[in-house]
Design a protein around this motif. Sequence first.
Motif, PDB file in Angstrom:
ATOM      1  N   GLY A 207       0.772  -1.239   0.000  1.00 52.45           N
ATOM      2  CA  GLY A 207       0.000   0.000   0.000  1.00 52.45           C
ATOM      3  C   GLY A 207       0.797   1.278   0.000  1.00 52.45           C
ATOM      4  O   GLY A 207       0.217   2.367   0.088  1.00 52.45           O
ATOM      5  N   VAL A 208       2.137   1.194  -0.091  1.00 54.19           N
ATOM      6  CA  VAL A 208       2.980   2.401  -0.070  1.00 54.19           C
ATOM      7  C   VAL A 208       4.112   2.252  -1.078  1.00 54.19           C
ATOM      8  O   VAL A 208       4.497   1.140  -1.452  1.00 54.19           O
ATOM      9  CB  VAL A 208       3.584   2.651   1.332  1.00 54.19           C
ATOM     10  CG1 VAL A 208       2.488   2.971   2.339  1.00 54.19           C
ATOM     11  CG2 VAL A 208       4.410   1.460   1.800  1.00 54.19           C
ATOM     12  N   TRP A 209       4.654   3.388  -1.498  1.00 52.67           N
ATOM     13  CA  TRP A 209       5.873   3.387  -2.311  1.00 52.67           C
ATOM     14  C   TRP A 209       7.070   3.404  -1.367  1.00 52.67           C
ATOM     15  O   TRP A 209       7.157   4.254  -0.482  1.00 52.67           O
ATOM     16  CB  TRP A 209       5.924   4.615  -3.212  1.00 52.67           C
ATOM     17  CG  TRP A 209       4.932   4.596  -4.333  1.00 52.67           C
ATOM     18  CD1 TRP A 209       3.745   5.257  -4.381  1.00 52.67           C
ATOM     19  CD2 TRP A 209       5.053   3.883  -5.570  1.00 52.67           C
ATOM     20  NE1 TRP A 209       3.101   5.004  -5.570  1.00 52.67           N
ATOM     21  CE2 TRP A 209       3.877   4.166  -6.322  1.00 52.67           C
ATOM     22  CE3 TRP A 209       6.016   3.038  -6.115  1.00 52.67           C
ATOM     23  CZ2 TRP A 209       3.662   3.631  -7.588  1.00 52.67           C
ATOM     24  CZ3 TRP A 209       5.807   2.510  -7.374  1.00 52.67           C
ATOM     25  CH2 TRP A 209       4.632   2.814  -8.107  1.00 52.67           C
TER      26      TRP A 209
ATOM     27  N   PHE B 281       7.574  -8.289   9.527  1.00 50.26           N
ATOM     28  CA  PHE B 281       7.987  -7.794   8.215  1.00 50.26           C
ATOM     29  C   PHE B 281       6.942  -6.848   7.624  1.00 50.26           C
ATOM     30  O   PHE B 281       7.287  -5.944   6.850  1.00 50.26           O
ATOM     31  CB  PHE B 281       8.269  -8.954   7.263  1.00 50.26           C
ATOM     32  CG  PHE B 281       9.688  -9.428   7.315  1.00 50.26           C
ATOM     33  CD1 PHE B 281      10.668  -8.821   6.553  1.00 50.26           C
ATOM     34  CD2 PHE B 281      10.060 -10.472   8.143  1.00 50.26           C
ATOM     35  CE1 PHE B 281      11.979  -9.231   6.606  1.00 50.26           C
ATOM     36  CE2 PHE B 281      11.369 -10.902   8.209  1.00 50.26           C
ATOM     37  CZ  PHE B 281      12.343 -10.278   7.435  1.00 50.26           C
ATOM     38  N   GLY B 282       5.682  -7.022   7.965  1.00 49.30           N
ATOM     39  CA  GLY B 282       4.680  -6.066   7.517  1.00 49.30           C
ATOM     40  C   GLY B 282       4.988  -4.667   8.015  1.00 49.30           C
ATOM     41  O   GLY B 282       4.858  -3.679   7.277  1.00 49.30           O
TER      42      GLY B 282
ATOM     43  N   ALA C 277       9.865   1.115   5.622  1.00 51.69           N
ATOM     44  CA  ALA C 277      10.724   1.320   4.458  1.00 51.69           C
ATOM     45  C   ALA C 277      10.188   2.406   3.535  1.00 51.69           C
ATOM     46  O   ALA C 277      10.882   2.846   2.614  1.00 51.69           O
ATOM     47  CB  ALA C 277      10.880   0.019   3.681  1.00 51.69           C
ATOM     48  N   ALA C 278       8.970   2.858   3.767  1.00 51.36           N
ATOM     49  CA  ALA C 278       8.400   3.954   2.986  1.00 51.36           C
ATOM     50  C   ALA C 278       8.822   5.313   3.518  1.00 51.36           C
ATOM     51  O   ALA C 278       8.564   6.331   2.858  1.00 51.36           O
ATOM     52  CB  ALA C 278       6.873   3.858   2.995  1.00 51.36           C
ATOM     53  N   ARG C 279       9.479   5.340   4.695  1.00 50.60           N
ATOM     54  CA  ARG C 279       9.842   6.644   5.239  1.00 50.60           C
ATOM     55  C   ARG C 279      11.177   6.650   5.969  1.00 50.60           C
ATOM     56  O   ARG C 279      11.657   7.716   6.356  1.00 50.60           O
ATOM     57  CB  ARG C 279       8.740   7.114   6.190  1.00 50.60           C
ATOM     58  CG  ARG C 279       8.541   6.224   7.409  1.00 50.60           C
ATOM     59  CD  ARG C 279       7.286   6.606   8.155  1.00 50.60           C
ATOM     60  NE  ARG C 279       7.189   5.907   9.433  1.00 50.60           N
ATOM     61  CZ  ARG C 279       6.082   5.774  10.132  1.00 50.60           C
ATOM     62  NH1 ARG C 279       4.961   6.312   9.654  1.00 50.60           N
ATOM     63  NH2 ARG C 279       6.067   5.139  11.281  1.00 50.60           N
ATOM     64  N   ASP C 280      11.788   5.499   6.171  1.00 52.67           N
ATOM     65  CA  ASP C 280      13.047   5.433   6.908  1.00 52.67           C
ATOM     66  C   ASP C 280      14.102   4.804   6.000  1.00 52.67           C
ATOM     67  O   ASP C 280      14.078   3.601   5.748  1.00 52.67           O
ATOM     68  CB  ASP C 280      12.858   4.583   8.171  1.00 52.67           C
ATOM     69  CG  ASP C 280      14.075   4.613   9.088  1.00 52.67           C
ATOM     70  OD1 ASP C 280      15.206   4.638   8.569  1.00 52.67           O
ATOM     71  OD2 ASP C 280      13.888   4.601  10.328  1.00 52.67           O
TER      72      ASP C 280
ATOM     73  N   VAL D 278       1.348   3.196   7.724  1.00 47.19           N
ATOM     74  CA  VAL D 278       1.474   4.265   6.746  1.00 47.19           C
ATOM     75  C   VAL D 278       0.230   4.254   5.890  1.00 47.19           C
ATOM     76  O   VAL D 278      -0.220   3.212   5.431  1.00 47.19           O
ATOM     77  CB  VAL D 278       2.703   4.051   5.840  1.00 47.19           C
ATOM     78  CG1 VAL D 278       2.800   5.164   4.797  1.00 47.19           C
ATOM     79  CG2 VAL D 278       3.971   4.016   6.677  1.00 47.19           C
ATOM     80  N   GLY D 279      -0.379   5.422   5.685  1.00 47.07           N
ATOM     81  CA  GLY D 279      -1.580   5.483   4.863  1.00 47.07           C
ATOM     82  C   GLY D 279      -1.293   5.073   3.441  1.00 47.07           C
ATOM     83  O   GLY D 279      -0.195   5.225   2.953  1.00 47.07           O
TER      84      GLY D 279
END
Length: 449
Positions: A96-98, A400-401, A407-410, A446-447
């Motif tokens: 659900g995130v980049w 891991f989820g 991993a989308a922000r750090d 993360v949204g």
Amino acid sequence: MNRHTNAVVIGGSIAGLLASRVLADHFDTVTIFEKDRLVDNAEPRIGVPQGRHVHSIWKRGLTLMEESFPGLTSELVEGGSAEVEMTKDFAWYHRGVWKLRVPSGIRITCQTRPFLEWHIRRRVRQISNVSLVDRCTVKRFAADTGRVTGVVIQSHRAGAAEETVAADLVVDASGRGSRTPHWLEEMGYERPAMSVIDVDVGYATRFYARPPLEEHPWNALIIAPTPPHGTRLGVVFPVEGQRWIVMLGGWNGDHPPRDDDGLLEFARSLEAPDIYTFMRDAEPLTPSVGYRFRANTRRYYERMHRFPGGLIVLGDSLCSFNPIYGQGMTTSALDAMTLRECLERGAHKGDSLDAIANRFRKKVPRRLEAPWRMAAGEDMNWPGTHGDAPFGTPLMNWYFGRVHALAARDPQVLVRFVRVANMIDSPVRIFHPRVLAPVLTRSARVGRA
């Protein structure tokens, strides 16, 4: 162990080729028997039906191949492979995130499986004490009391009779369809225990033109689903010949159609629109081809109480992963590395070949444990997956989820995860306090992008 020995390798695929390169340093002669017809180009082989689809060689595997064949990476790139930095050049939509895109130095090459195999095969054929015999099927083991002493072969050439080829060591690198369990049973041994994780993955692949001046905000693109409800995946990789290879796939029987309109609609249904947009505007070069993978399988030869001497099993013959995760070629390189370590130690200590083979049988499963847990565990995220889940899978999947979300922000979490996924680092590194602390102490939600 002295050098006055002959080794036989069953299977001329990547696992067999890498093993043969190792064996050539320790045996007078190495003979590879391959059932397919081999040509001197990058043509797909009948015996590798998944060879027409996306394949990844992760950083650890590429490094090991480079050690065995110095200059291989340069040859691939000069021949048209695309060299990409995974954390910077990949646009990766997952859960659900980049994921962030930051430099890390983790560079891999992107090419088709036949192209990579052809380059490795050419290098193996240059080794003076290695012979590659194609269009030849191994029918069974030749054996004496407690030991495999060679193989019985049948050439596909007209009028050829069965022939016994003696060997001091036989290596089974024949792949998922390995007959070793059956042949062992014929010799009076038990079949090895086996784990099966039924995922019923299917996908369709098509090539598109990659014009030299074409521009995209990415050099490779992955759109992965959010389990348990999302089951559809899409991948776009650059490959040799100025082409893109596009693969659409799904878990648990959710397979893409093969017609143009159906493929485009399948791409439209992915969790992000980027692959659909790409396919809508790109120039197709080929029809789509399909492939179905039923189950991850792992054979536990190390648990057998009785096992014949003179035999080694590696590659997909030993452990076959869901190909969507791209672990197969890298684990084959790890198997070959383990074989080298066992042979070198045996030569130093003066061990017999049977002692060396037994050491390999006990050691290689430890190298397989991490990739097996990651692949089998990830597949258990989908409710339609059935099988023997590795111990602790629910906890690992929860963890891991949250790692994927971070991993989308750090950037540090991203790089640590990618290093583990590329088998550069042990999975233990993903539990480093730098990752563990934010996973446990602050929200990793993360949204959706």
